[in-house]
Design a protein around this motif. Structure first.
Motif, mmCIF file in Angstrom:
data_model
loop_
_atom_site.group_PDB
_atom_site.id
_atom_site.type_symbol
_atom_site.label_atom_id
_atom_site.label_comp_id
_atom_site.label_asym_id
_atom_site.label_seq_id
_atom_site.Cartn_x
_atom_site.Cartn_y
_atom_site.Cartn_z
ATOM 1 N N ASP A 7 -31.712 29.961 -34.335
ATOM 2 C CA ASP A 7 -30.777 30.581 -33.387
ATOM 3 C C ASP A 7 -30.325 31.976 -33.819
ATOM 4 O O ASP A 7 -29.223 32.415 -33.478
ATOM 5 C CB ASP A 7 -29.531 29.684 -33.167
ATOM 6 C CG ASP A 7 -29.930 28.297 -32.696
ATOM 7 O OD1 ASP A 7 -30.941 28.186 -31.996
ATOM 8 O OD2 ASP A 7 -29.210 27.331 -33.039
ATOM 9 N N GLY A 11 -31.639 34.733 -32.871
ATOM 10 C CA GLY A 11 -31.867 35.724 -31.809
ATOM 11 C C GLY A 11 -33.344 36.094 -31.721
ATOM 12 O O GLY A 11 -33.699 37.191 -31.277
ATOM 13 N N LYS A 12 -34.207 35.145 -32.116
ATOM 14 C CA LYS A 12 -35.664 35.405 -32.091
ATOM 15 C C LYS A 12 -36.143 35.674 -30.670
ATOM 16 O O LYS A 12 -37.028 36.498 -30.454
ATOM 17 C CB LYS A 12 -36.427 34.194 -32.680
ATOM 18 C CG LYS A 12 -36.048 33.890 -34.126
ATOM 19 C CD LYS A 12 -36.680 32.625 -34.625
ATOM 20 C CE LYS A 12 -36.189 31.363 -33.945
ATOM 21 N NZ LYS A 12 -34.781 31.007 -34.217
ATOM 22 N N GLY A 13 -35.536 34.956 -29.700
ATOM 23 C CA GLY A 13 -35.935 35.144 -28.301
ATOM 24 C C GLY A 13 -35.685 36.572 -27.849
ATOM 25 O O GLY A 13 -36.559 37.208 -27.262
ATOM 26 N N GLY A 45 -34.750 26.577 -28.673
ATOM 27 C CA GLY A 45 -34.115 27.100 -27.469
ATOM 28 C C GLY A 45 -33.944 28.584 -27.681
ATOM 29 O O GLY A 45 -33.124 29.001 -28.498
ATOM 30 N N THR A 75 -33.157 32.291 -26.156
ATOM 31 C CA THR A 75 -32.497 32.914 -25.007
ATOM 32 C C THR A 75 -32.985 34.350 -24.826
ATOM 33 O O THR A 75 -33.028 35.116 -25.775
ATOM 34 C CB THR A 75 -30.966 32.942 -25.233
ATOM 35 O OG1 THR A 75 -30.563 31.647 -25.684
ATOM 36 C CG2 THR A 75 -30.224 33.315 -23.968
ATOM 37 N N LYS A 87 -26.315 40.258 -33.526
ATOM 38 C CA LYS A 87 -24.961 39.825 -33.197
ATOM 39 C C LYS A 87 -23.873 40.543 -34.001
ATOM 40 O O LYS A 87 -22.837 39.960 -34.320
ATOM 41 C CB LYS A 87 -24.835 38.291 -33.317
ATOM 42 C CG LYS A 87 -25.889 37.565 -32.459
ATOM 43 C CD LYS A 87 -25.690 36.066 -32.361
ATOM 44 C CE LYS A 87 -24.746 35.666 -31.266
ATOM 45 N NZ LYS A 87 -24.894 34.255 -30.851
ATOM 46 N N ASP A 91 -21.946 42.719 -32.921
ATOM 47 C CA ASP A 91 -20.775 42.851 -32.049
ATOM 48 C C ASP A 91 -19.809 41.676 -32.173
ATOM 49 O O ASP A 91 -18.626 41.816 -31.872
ATOM 50 C CB ASP A 91 -21.224 42.986 -30.579
ATOM 51 C CG ASP A 91 -22.124 41.834 -30.158
ATOM 52 O OD1 ASP A 91 -23.204 41.683 -30.769
ATOM 53 O OD2 ASP A 91 -21.744 41.070 -29.250
ATOM 54 N N SER A 112 -28.851 44.518 -33.430
ATOM 55 C CA SER A 112 -28.551 44.073 -32.077
ATOM 56 C C SER A 112 -27.039 44.002 -31.905
ATOM 57 O O SER A 112 -26.336 43.420 -32.743
ATOM 58 C CB SER A 112 -29.196 42.707 -31.835
ATOM 59 O OG SER A 112 -28.874 42.248 -30.551
ATOM 60 N N GLY A 160 -25.552 43.116 -28.785
ATOM 61 C CA GLY A 160 -25.250 42.397 -27.551
ATOM 62 C C GLY A 160 -26.485 41.630 -27.114
ATOM 63 O O GLY A 160 -27.574 41.859 -27.637
HETATM 64 P P1 GDP Z 1 -33.134 31.959 -30.988
HETATM 65 O O1 GDP Z 1 -33.293 30.484 -30.979
HETATM 66 O O2 GDP Z 1 -33.343 32.551 -32.342
HETATM 67 O O3 GDP Z 1 -33.958 32.659 -29.944
HETATM 68 O O4 GDP Z 1 -31.603 32.249 -30.612
HETATM 69 P P2 GDP Z 1 -30.725 31.485 -29.482
HETATM 70 O O5 GDP Z 1 -31.148 31.961 -28.160
HETATM 71 O O6 GDP Z 1 -30.695 30.026 -29.727
HETATM 72 O O7 GDP Z 1 -29.286 31.991 -29.861
HETATM 73 C C1 GDP Z 1 -28.978 33.341 -29.906
HETATM 74 C C2 GDP Z 1 -27.816 33.595 -28.914
HETATM 75 O O8 GDP Z 1 -27.243 34.853 -29.199
HETATM 76 C C3 GDP Z 1 -28.264 33.675 -27.471
HETATM 77 O O9 GDP Z 1 -27.222 33.219 -26.653
HETATM 78 C C4 GDP Z 1 -28.484 35.170 -27.252
HETATM 79 O O10 GDP Z 1 -28.349 35.567 -25.888
HETATM 80 C C5 GDP Z 1 -27.379 35.737 -28.086
HETATM 81 N N1 GDP Z 1 -27.612 37.058 -28.672
HETATM 82 C C6 GDP Z 1 -28.762 37.605 -29.141
HETATM 83 N N2 GDP Z 1 -28.523 38.806 -29.699
HETATM 84 C C7 GDP Z 1 -27.187 39.009 -29.563
HETATM 85 C C8 GDP Z 1 -26.307 40.050 -29.981
HETATM 86 O O11 GDP Z 1 -26.689 41.037 -30.593
HETATM 87 N N3 GDP Z 1 -24.981 39.892 -29.682
HETATM 88 C C9 GDP Z 1 -24.492 38.789 -29.037
HETATM 89 N N4 GDP Z 1 -23.181 38.726 -28.816
HETATM 90 N N5 GDP Z 1 -25.287 37.793 -28.634
HETATM 91 C C10 GDP Z 1 -26.617 37.897 -28.918
#
Ligand code: GDP
Ligand code: IMO
Ligand code: MG
Length: 429
Positions: free
Chosen positions: A13, A15-17, A40, A42, A332, A334, A414, A416
């Motif tokens: 989680d 922020g790989k997506g 999962g 995002t 993240k 921010d 990142s 946001g």
């Molecule tokens: P993944 O499994 O690595 O793809 O990550 P997830 O999607 O499970 O969790 C990452 C969450 O952080 C998601 O809700 C993204 O939309 C959100 N996100 C990604 N980059 C940022 C960021 O720079 N700032 C904030 N506030 N949210 C972020």
């Protein structure tokens, strides 16, 4: 031409997506190489949010070839539902290709995953219950596994599944005392899936090789994270696959000489879902600092609240090492905007010594106490920053310390969840 692995450096989680989607605009091919629908990922495009479980995060670019490699475990019902959901939202899914060597998650896998967890009085892993562990167990045990190439061959499938269900039912009925599966129903359901996925099935290693030879950019998208890796994670509180960068080679059928860069995705703090050690975890009464507000730290797959804590430099250094990370993407930032005092863990106090290397033994880890450095927060909104120089000085200092402890340069920050809320310091491609 570059091939790049995107790998999580913490417990998933990270922020790989978002990063995969960001880099995929230039890629010819995006390849998932391990895990399954425990993931999962995002991706936010404009005001639309997509939560991807099996489909690679390059899918939002029309016509992009998106591969599920041989290392992925595929629940075909879940995959088809995900594709249908994307199609309904206007996404072009014609670029999906599925490895004929990938393994199939059958209905008894989630069942056994959940029964196993429920039956344990101690040592629950807190799995996603999606059958990932049991599917990889069958893959490695060899007797009871179905690969995609078996699924789409009606004779082989019927022959193998009949015997496998007989064996699985012995376990489900005699050990757990539950009702077993009806093999005819499974054959019926999975034969329909087989016909639907057949046009997408191919030897995906050939596609990867061809793309690299043609000079296209290839992106390998890891799921989970290094600390959930079966070899390098906080075993046994891990997933059952190899998310670390080496897994891209075995899970996509590509040699290590073909990988040019490894982008380590790391949050500016730490999170974990499920059970297992987490040295810098915040106590429940402080956790909302990171979990709520812009953090939104709730699992994409299971909806569980994520455990949250301070940035762990010991883990960062460890993960950079085992993955050979060339570039860091710090995510993240921010979320820390309004926190007055930030902490970074620089080592673990263990009895009379300070550990700098992440220990293997959970018993040692349980005795480790993080050694923290404190940083004053910037108390400014960073979501509008698009260049390094836009970031407040305190944020720059915080990021520099992360890079120093990890031992790798930061190429992206990142600020946001949206695509453009990204600072590129050094282009990845
Ligand atoms: P993944 O499994 O690595 O793809 O990550 P997830 O999607 O499970 O969790 C990452 C969450 O952080 C998601 O809700 C993204 O939309 C959100 N996100 C990604 N980059 C940022 C960021 O720079 N700032 C904030 N506030 N949210 C972020
Ligand atoms: P992405 O790709 C966070 C965790 C589960 C559990 C452990 C084992 O979105 O980063 P499993 O079902 O895999 O046997 O569960 O691993 N886990 C994840 N945590 N992100 C993920 O994926 C995860 N996939 C599995 O919570 O602790
Ligand atoms: Mg996730």
């Amino acid at each position: 031409m570059p091939s790049v692995v995107v790998v999580g450096l913490q417990w998933g989680d990270e922020g790989k997506g978002k990063v995969t989607d960001y880099l995929a605009s230039e890629a010819g091919l995006v390849v998932r190489y391990q895990g399954g629908n425990n993931a999962g990922h995002t991706v936010v495009v404009g005001d639309q949010e997509f939560k991807l479980h099996l489909v690679p995060s390059g899918i939002l670019y029309p016509g992009k070839l998106c591969v599920l490699g041989n290392g992925v475990v595929i629940n075909p019902g879940v995959l088809l539902k995900e594709l249908a959901g994307l199609k309904e939202r206007g996404v072009d899914v014609s670029g999906i290709r599925i490895s004929d060597r990938a393994h199939v998650i059958m209905p008894y896998h989630p069942c056994l995953d959940q029964l196993d967890e429920a039956s344990r009085e101690v040592g629950k892993i807190g799995t996603t219950g999606r059958g990932i562990g049991p599917a990889y167990v069958d893959k490695y045990a060899r007797y009871d596994a179905i690969r995609i190439c078996d699924l789409i061959d009606p004779d082989i499938f019927k022959e193998r599944i009949t015997e496998i269900v007989r064996i699985k039912n012995m376990v489900i009925e005699k050990i757990y005392g539950k009702k077993g599966f009806d093999v005819a129903a499974i054959i019926d359901e999975y034969s329909r899936y087989a016909e639907e996925i057949r046009p997408m099935v191919t030897d995906t290693s050939v596609l990867v090789d061809r793309a690299i030879r043609n000079g296209e950019k290839v992106l390998f998208e890891g799921a989970q994270g290094t600390l959930l890796d079966i070899d390098h994670g906080t075993y046994p509180f891990v997933s059952s696959s190899s998310p670390s960068a080496g897994g891209a080679c075995t899970g996509a059928g590509v040699g290590p000489t073909r990988i040019d860069k490894v982008v380590g995705i790391i949050k500016a703090y730490s999170t974990r879902v499920g059970e297992g050690p987490f040295p810098t975890e915040l106590p429940e009464e402080q956790v909302s600092l990171l979990r709520d507000g812009r953090g939104r730290e709730y699992g994409v797959t299971t909806g569980r609240p994520r455990r949250c804590g301070w940035f762990d430099g010991v883990i960062a250094e460890y993960s950079v090492r085992v993955n050979g990370v060339s570039d860091l993407a710090v995510m993240k930032l921010d979320v820390l905007d309004q926190i007055e005092t930030l902490k970074i863990c620089t080592g673990y106090r263990y009895r009379n010594s300070i550990l700098k290397e992440f220990p293997a033994s959970l018993k040692v880890l349980a005795e480790c106490r993080p050694v923290y450095e404190e940083y004053s927060g910037w108390l400014k909104d960073t979501t509008g920053c698009r260049e390094w120089s836009d970031l407040p000085q305190q944020a720059q200092d915080y990021l520099k310390r992360i890079s120093e402890l990890a031992g790798a340069p930061i190429s992206m920050v990142s600020v946001g969840w949206k695509r453009d809320e990204t600072i590129t310091i050094q282009p990845i491609w």
